[in-house]
Design a protein around this motif. Structure first.
Motif, PDB file in Angstrom:
ATOM      1  N   GLN A  88      -2.092  -2.167 -12.992  1.00  0.00           N
ATOM      2  CA  GLN A  88      -2.247  -3.183 -11.945  1.00  0.00           C
ATOM      3  C   GLN A  88      -1.714  -4.521 -12.425  1.00  0.00           C
ATOM      4  OE1 GLN A  88      -6.439  -2.943 -11.012  1.00  0.00           O
ATOM      5  NE2 GLN A  88      -6.108  -1.491  -9.347  1.00  0.00           N
ATOM      6  N   GLU A  91       1.996  -4.262 -12.161  1.00  0.00           N
ATOM      7  CA  GLU A  91       2.433  -4.245 -10.769  1.00  0.00           C
ATOM      8  C   GLU A  91       2.563  -5.656 -10.193  1.00  0.00           C
ATOM      9  OE1 GLU A  91       1.148  -1.871  -6.696  1.00  0.00           O
ATOM     10  OE2 GLU A  91      -0.392  -2.883  -7.884  1.00  0.00           O
ATOM     11  N   GLN A  92       1.782  -6.577 -10.693  1.00  0.00           N
ATOM     12  CA  GLN A  92       1.829  -7.944 -10.187  1.00  0.00           C
ATOM     13  C   GLN A  92       3.205  -8.565 -10.350  1.00  0.00           C
ATOM     14  OE1 GLN A  92      -1.303 -10.090 -12.186  1.00  0.00           O
ATOM     15  NE2 GLN A  92      -2.939  -8.832 -11.314  1.00  0.00           N
ATOM     16  N   ASN A  93       3.889  -8.229 -11.444  1.00  0.00           N
ATOM     17  CA  ASN A  93       5.212  -8.792 -11.700  1.00  0.00           C
ATOM     18  C   ASN A  93       6.356  -7.807 -11.482  1.00  0.00           C
ATOM     19  OD1 ASN A  93       4.134 -11.317 -12.544  1.00  0.00           O
ATOM     20  ND2 ASN A  93       3.701 -10.465 -14.569  1.00  0.00           N
ATOM     21  N   HIS A  94       6.019  -6.539 -11.313  1.00  0.00           N
ATOM     22  CA  HIS A  94       7.071  -5.519 -11.187  1.00  0.00           C
ATOM     23  C   HIS A  94       6.696  -4.521 -10.097  1.00  0.00           C
ATOM     24  CE1 HIS A  94       8.690  -7.010 -15.020  1.00  0.00           C
ATOM     25  NE2 HIS A  94       7.446  -6.955 -15.490  1.00  0.00           N
ATOM     26  N   SER A  95       6.364  -5.029  -8.927  1.00  0.00           N
ATOM     27  CA  SER A  95       5.884  -4.156  -7.856  1.00  0.00           C
ATOM     28  C   SER A  95       6.925  -3.127  -7.430  1.00  0.00           C
ATOM     29  CB  SER A  95       5.458  -4.995  -6.647  1.00  0.00           C
ATOM     30  OG  SER A  95       6.549  -5.783  -6.170  1.00  0.00           O
ATOM     31  N   HIS A  96       8.217  -3.456  -7.607  1.00  0.00           N
ATOM     32  CA  HIS A  96       9.274  -2.529  -7.210  1.00  0.00           C
ATOM     33  C   HIS A  96       9.489  -1.420  -8.233  1.00  0.00           C
ATOM     34  CE1 HIS A  96      11.025  -5.444  -9.897  1.00  0.00           C
ATOM     35  NE2 HIS A  96      12.161  -4.758  -9.982  1.00  0.00           N
ATOM     36  N   ASN A  99       4.490   2.178  -9.785  1.00  0.00           N
ATOM     37  CA  ASN A  99       3.635   2.908  -8.854  1.00  0.00           C
ATOM     38  C   ASN A  99       2.340   3.195  -9.604  1.00  0.00           C
ATOM     39  OD1 ASN A  99       2.253   5.040  -7.543  1.00  0.00           O
ATOM     40  ND2 ASN A  99       4.134   5.832  -6.637  1.00  0.00           N
TER      41      ASN A  99
END
Length: 221
Positions: A88, A91-96, A99
């Motif tokens: 998580q 994901e904040q900085n690399h959402s693309h 997963n």
């Protein structure tokens, strides 16, 4: 992997992990073991998105979940909780790229395959940290320092038993990749003995070591 989480067992691989292992096996055609192992580690690192994880971020997750005791056993639910926090954060900085559910499943699958060969559904805190730090984004010397601190005493010293634990956990990574023979095999006792024999030599022969160090500075300024 959902069945694994619910039954607390480690009996099968996530389909994506099976694909990854097949792609790693394809690298066995690389001739030189050092290159072959490095390529496998890099492919594994990127597949688990751990190339996005900085060491400070990893350490924050370890502290957040109270991973202080090396012998502490983490069960499946605890591992999932730690990994979910970790991904998580990514994901904040690399959402693309990240997963979260898939990354958690994949990383959990890998950690259990490396450190839970007995299929107990648990691994040690030290094993978890060794696996994550080994594949995170950081300079090699910084990784060495972090891992040594995990087994060193409060005064900065490490005995043979603690060093053995660290080397045992470290060698499990190339072992699981099928490359352990290239690094001296799974028996870490000779490496531990050699390390402490060298330390004793340094203490006795300080003048020789000092001379060699001076030569190194002169020859390679």
């Amino acid at each position: 992997m959902r069945e694994r989480l619910s039954t607390q067992t480690t009996c099968w691989d996530h389909p994506k992990m099976a694909e990854l292992y097949q792609s790693l096996a394809d690298l066995n055609n690389v001739r030189f073991s050092a290159y072959r192992t490095a390529m496998k580690l890099r492919r594994l690192q990127k597949a688990l998105c751990l190339d996005l994880l900085s060491m400070p971020a990893a350490c924050e997750i370890f502290d957040q979940h109270g991973l202080k005791q090396n012998e502490q056993l983490l069960d499946i639910s605890q591992l999932v909780t730690c990994l979910t926090s970790l991904y998580q954060r990514l994901e904040q900085n690399h959402s693309h790229l990240v997963n979260v559910p898939l990354c958690v499943d994949m990383c959990l699958n890998w950690l259990l395959n490396v450190y839970d060969t007995g299929r107990t559904g648990k691994i040690r805190s030290l094993s978890f940290k060794t696996g994550i730090i080994s594949l995170c984004k950081a300079h090699l010397e910084d990784k060495y320092r972090f891992l040594f601190r995990q087994v060193a005493s409060a005064t900065g010293f490490c005995d043979q038993r603690r060093l053995g634990l660290l080397l045992h956990d470290s060698i499990q990574i190339p072992r699981q990749l099928g490359e352990v023979a290239s690094f001296g095999g799974s028996n870490i006792e000779p490496s531990v003995r050699s390390c402490f024999q060298f330390v004793r030599f340094v203490r006795v022969e300080k003048k020789i070591v000092g001379c060699a160090t001076s030569f190194d500075r002169e020859a390679f300024p």
